[in-house]
Design a protein around this motif. Structure first.
Motif, PDB file in Angstrom:
ATOM      1  N   LYS A  19       0.833  -1.203   0.000  1.00  0.00           N
ATOM      2  CA  LYS A  19       0.000   0.000   0.000  1.00  0.00           C
ATOM      3  C   LYS A  19       0.867   1.252   0.000  1.00  0.00           C
TER       4      LYS A  19
ATOM      5  N   GLU B 127       1.218   4.099  -3.005  1.00  0.00           N
ATOM      6  CA  GLU B 127       1.045   5.540  -2.787  1.00  0.00           C
ATOM      7  C   GLU B 127       2.208   6.320  -3.397  1.00  0.00           C
TER       8      GLU B 127
ATOM      9  N   GLU C 134       2.120   9.015  -6.693  1.00  0.00           N
ATOM     10  CA  GLU C 134       2.676  10.371  -6.669  1.00  0.00           C
ATOM     11  C   GLU C 134       3.830  10.509  -7.658  1.00  0.00           C
TER      12      GLU C 134
ATOM     13  N   LYS D 115       3.170   6.179   5.443  1.00  0.00           N
ATOM     14  CA  LYS D 115       2.459   7.002   4.459  1.00  0.00           C
ATOM     15  C   LYS D 115       3.327   8.186   4.057  1.00  0.00           C
TER      16      LYS D 115
END
Length: 272
Positions: A24, A28, A32, A260
């Motif tokens: 995950k 991400e 980007e 994240k």
């Protein structure tokens, strides 16, 4: 072509992340598609740091510039972890360990410098503090030290980081008016929050680096025409603090097991 020049993350603690969580995080980053990924320390725990960095390098196309955090030396020593990071950086085309590295042009007209730093015991009330971090048990440099011997070591580590930052910031501002400084430990108590609240006098000695902050103030007061943005982590609590008109500190939020990318709106504004 990359969608963004820069993205950043901190306190990703990949040793707490399962395969699905890692995928995950990679998804991400790929969404980007940054040209450069900045990581502000606490990548994993000790022996897991270098394998984690290699795994990241193999999973994304971005150049990865990083500093180390306190967790990165767990079950090891600070010098051993740094030496391994330096060697890995030399062997890799896309992994760049910033401690000891010369300023890097990271975007047009913007330089990057960095050092992981260390809490130096100078903020808050160290003598009365009863905080006993895992650092002091799991990192070889602190084992068997008395409380006051530990303070001497914290002072030494804070001063080392400040010395490097004085040199690298001074070098960067010779050629650039905008500089990003990547570090792990917040250099100002105002940027050191926990669960949205200012860190108290009991914990501050262990969570912020006053020596580094003093150097940043000194450098920026001498260069009122220049601008410095500091990206840091360590506290797992987000904050955005303007220390001076030309000096901003952004502390990234984090949760164990859920790495994240950070909100980069303020960083993008700085790059313009």
């Amino acid at each position: 072509m990359a969608d963004k020049e820069i993205a950043w993350a901190t306190d990703i603690h990949l040793n707490f992340v399962d395969d699905a969580g890692f995928r995950k995080f990679i998804d991400e980053i790929q969404l980007e598609s940054p040209e450069t990924l900045l990581i502000a320390g606490d990548i994993s725990d000790g022996p897991g740091v270098m394998p984690s960095l290699r795994q990241l390098e193999a999973s994304v196309k971005s150049k990865i510039c990083f500093v180390l955090g306190n967790h990165d030396s767990y079950n090891s020593s600070i010098s051993k972890t740094r030496n391994l990071a330096e060697q890995l950086s030399k062997e890799s085309e896309r992994l760049v360990f910033l401690d000891g590295h010369a300023p890097i042009e990271i975007a047009e007209g913007v330089a990057l410098v960095g050092h992981g730093g260390w809490a130096d015991g100078r903020y808050g009330d160290y003598e009365r503090s009863d905080v006993m971090l895992n650092d002091y048990v799991l990192i070889d440099d602190f084992k068997d030290l008395s409380k006051m011997q530990r303070l001497d070591k914290l002072n030494e580590l804070g001063d080392e980081a400040a010395g490097h930052l004085r040199r690298s910031l001074s070098d960067a501002f010779q050629d650039y008016e905008k500089v990003i400084c990547l570090t792990h430990v917040p250099p100002f108590q105002e940027a050191c929050l926990y669960e949205g609240r200012r860190t108290d006098e009991n914990h501050l000695p262990h969570f912020a680096n006053k020596a580094a902050g003093d150097v940043m103030l000194e450098v920026m007061e001498a260069r009122p025409d220049a601008r410095l943005t500091v990206l840091c982590g360590h506290t797992h609590s987000h904050s955005h603090v303007r220390i001076r008109e030309n000096l901003v500190v952004i502390t990234g939020g984090a949760q164990y097991g859920q790495p994240k990318l950070q909100d980069d709106s303020a960083l993008l504004e700085f790059l313009r």
